[in-house]
Design a protein around this motif. Structure first.
Motif, PDB file in Angstrom:
ATOM      1  N   MET A   1       0.564 -12.480  -3.880  1.00  0.00           N
ATOM      2  CA  MET A   1       0.482 -11.048  -4.173  1.00  0.00           C
ATOM      3  C   MET A   1       1.876 -10.437  -4.217  1.00  0.00           C
ATOM      4  SD  MET A   1      -2.625 -10.171  -4.681  1.00  0.00           S
ATOM      5  CE  MET A   1      -4.312 -10.656  -4.368  1.00  0.00           C
ATOM      6  N   SER A   2       1.991  -9.288  -4.856  1.00  0.00           N
ATOM      7  CA  SER A   2       3.257  -8.583  -4.959  1.00  0.00           C
ATOM      8  C   SER A   2       2.992  -7.091  -4.869  1.00  0.00           C
ATOM      9  CB  SER A   2       3.946  -8.909  -6.288  1.00  0.00           C
ATOM     10  OG  SER A   2       3.179  -8.400  -7.371  1.00  0.00           O
ATOM     11  N   VAL A   3       4.072  -6.319  -4.685  1.00  0.00           N
ATOM     12  CA  VAL A   3       3.922  -4.861  -4.666  1.00  0.00           C
ATOM     13  C   VAL A   3       3.312  -4.387  -5.976  1.00  0.00           C
ATOM     14  CG1 VAL A   3       5.207  -2.692  -4.657  1.00  0.00           C
ATOM     15  CG2 VAL A   3       5.792  -4.480  -3.015  1.00  0.00           C
ATOM     16  N   SER A   5       1.313  -5.991  -8.150  1.00  0.00           N
ATOM     17  CA  SER A   5      -0.113  -6.296  -8.277  1.00  0.00           C
ATOM     18  C   SER A   5      -0.953  -5.405  -7.361  1.00  0.00           C
ATOM     19  CB  SER A   5      -0.363  -7.777  -7.982  1.00  0.00           C
ATOM     20  OG  SER A   5       0.048  -8.119  -6.669  1.00  0.00           O
ATOM     21  N   ASP A   6      -0.459  -5.156  -6.147  1.00  0.00           N
ATOM     22  CA  ASP A   6      -1.178  -4.246  -5.247  1.00  0.00           C
ATOM     23  C   ASP A   6      -1.249  -2.842  -5.836  1.00  0.00           C
ATOM     24  OD1 ASP A   6      -1.636  -6.213  -3.353  1.00  0.00           O
ATOM     25  OD2 ASP A   6       0.167  -5.741  -2.182  1.00  0.00           O
ATOM     26  N   TYR A  36      -2.054 -10.445 -13.839  1.00  0.00           N
ATOM     27  CA  TYR A  36      -1.075  -9.498 -13.290  1.00  0.00           C
ATOM     28  C   TYR A  36      -1.580  -8.931 -11.967  1.00  0.00           C
ATOM     29  CZ  TYR A  36       0.708  -9.463 -18.111  1.00  0.00           C
ATOM     30  OH  TYR A  36       1.204  -9.817 -19.338  1.00  0.00           O
ATOM     31  N   GLY A  39      -1.364 -11.371  -9.180  1.00  0.00           N
ATOM     32  CA  GLY A  39      -0.017 -11.799  -8.845  1.00  0.00           C
ATOM     33  C   GLY A  39       0.352 -13.169  -9.373  1.00  0.00           C
ATOM     34  N   LYS A  42       3.774 -12.216 -14.179  1.00  0.00           N
ATOM     35  CA  LYS A  42       4.408 -10.909 -14.267  1.00  0.00           C
ATOM     36  C   LYS A  42       4.429 -10.430 -15.719  1.00  0.00           C
ATOM     37  CE  LYS A  42       7.408 -11.881 -10.305  1.00  0.00           C
ATOM     38  NZ  LYS A  42       8.806 -11.977  -9.820  1.00  0.00           N
ATOM     39  N   LEU A  63       7.093  -1.346  -9.387  1.00  0.00           N
ATOM     40  CA  LEU A  63       7.658  -2.626  -8.996  1.00  0.00           C
ATOM     41  C   LEU A  63       8.177  -2.664  -7.564  1.00  0.00           C
ATOM     42  CD1 LEU A  63       9.686  -3.550 -12.219  1.00  0.00           C
ATOM     43  CD2 LEU A  63       7.446  -4.428 -11.517  1.00  0.00           C
ATOM     44  N   SER A  64       8.543  -1.505  -7.010  1.00  0.00           N
ATOM     45  CA  SER A  64       9.290  -1.556  -5.749  1.00  0.00           C
ATOM     46  C   SER A  64       8.715  -0.758  -4.593  1.00  0.00           C
ATOM     47  CB  SER A  64      10.736  -1.080  -5.990  1.00  0.00           C
ATOM     48  OG  SER A  64      10.751   0.261  -6.445  1.00  0.00           O
ATOM     49  N   ASP A  66       5.379   0.428  -2.313  1.00  0.00           N
ATOM     50  CA  ASP A  66       3.970   0.212  -1.988  1.00  0.00           C
ATOM     51  C   ASP A  66       3.263   1.566  -1.953  1.00  0.00           C
ATOM     52  OD1 ASP A  66       1.499  -0.455  -1.008  1.00  0.00           O
ATOM     53  OD2 ASP A  66       2.235  -1.673   0.651  1.00  0.00           O
TER      54      ASP A  66
END
Length: 227
Positions: A1-3, A5-6, A36, A39, A42, A63-64, A66
Motif C-alpha cells: 500500500m501507499s499514501v 492508493s489509500d 493503482y 498499490g 503507479k 502523493l504525499s 495521508d
C-alpha cells in the motif's frame, strides 16, 4: 500500500463511485485502476492529472499527504487545489489561529503547502475572529506603522485576486519577497500595485504569477507593549 492508493480509495469512497465508474471517468480499464488502488502499480503523469482534476485535489497532496488524517469536511480548499487548510478549533469551539514564527519567511515558503508544517505551528484563539481561516504573520521593518519588529499581523485568508479591494491592507505571500504586508492601490491586468503606509517607500507592482497566498488584515498583536 501507499499514501496515494489509500488516498484514492478514500476519495472514491466519499464520492460514492464504484471502481468501474471511476475508471470510466478517467478513461482507463477497471483492472488498471484497481492496480493503482491496491498499490500494485503507479499511474503515469497523464493519469495522475486526470485523477487530480476529478477529485479536485492537487497531485502533491495525492502523493504525499495521508488525507485520512485531515477530515475533508473540516478543510478549506484553496485555489488550484494547491493545498488544504485544516480548520482547527479549541475546547471552547473557537477557531484556532496559527502563528508563523518571527523571521520565518523562507520557512513559511517551504512549508505553507505542507499540512504537517502548519500543524506544528503554535496556536491561539481570539473569539471575536470568526467565520474564516486566520493566521498570524510576523511584522518586519517600519514600512507599515504601527507594526514593528516583534509584532504580529493577523490575516483572514482570501481566496482570489478578485476579492481584493483597493485601500485595504493585506499580507501577500510571494515567491520573491516572502511575507510582506502592504496596502492595495490598484489591480492591473497581470499585476497589482501595492504601497507602504510609510511614505518613505515608493509603491510597486507585484506580478500575479508571483502571488502564493493573500490574507486580509483582521487584527494585530503587539508583544512589545507588554515587555
Amino acid at each position: 500500500m501507499s499514501v496515494f492508493s489509500d488516498n484514492i480509495r478514500l476519495l472514491r469512497g466519499k464520492s460514492g463511485k464504484t471502481q468501474r465508474e471511476l475508471s470510466q471517468q478517467i478513461a482507463i480499464n477497471t483492472s488498471r485502476y484497481i492496480s493503482y488502488e491496491s498499490g500494485r502499480s503507479k499511474p503515469p503523469v497523464d493519469i495522475l492529472i486526470r485523477i487530480s482534476r476529478l477529485f479536485h485535489v492537487s497531485i502533491d497532496l495525492l502523493l504525499s499527504v495521508d488525507l485520512r488524517k485531515y477530515p475533508l469536511e473540516d478543510m478549506l480548499k484553496l485555489p488550484d487545489n494547491r493545498i488544504v487548510l485544516p480548520v482547527v478549533v479549541d475546547q471552547s469551539g473557537n477557531e484556532s489561529i496559527e502563528i508563523v514564527p518571527q523571521k520565518a519567511t523562507m520557512g513559511y515558503l517551504r512549508g505553507y503547502s505542507d499540512p504537517g508544517y502548519i500543524e506544528s505551528l503554535e496556536r491561539i484563539s481570539l473569539p471575536f475572529l470568526k467565520n474564516g481561516k486566520f493566521r498570524a504573520f510576523p511584522a518586519d521593518g517600519d514600512s507599515m506603522p504601527p507594526f514593528k519588529d516583534g509584532s504580529f499581523i493577523i490575516g483572514k485568508y482570501i481566496e482570489g485576486i478578485d476579492d481584493l479591494k483597493s485601500g485595504n491592507t493585506y499580507i501577500f505571500i510571494t515567491v520573491n519577497d516572502g511575507i510582506t504586508y502592504k496596502r492595495l492601490k490598484s489591480k492591473n491586468n497581470d499585476s497589482i500595485t501595492v504601497a507602504a503606509d510609510n511614505t518613505f517607500y515608493e509603491p510597486y507592482n507585484i506580478p500575479l504569477e508571483e502571488i502564493v497566498e493573500v490574507w486580509q488584515y483582521a487584527s494585530g498583536i503587539f508583544p512589545q507593549d507588554f515587555s
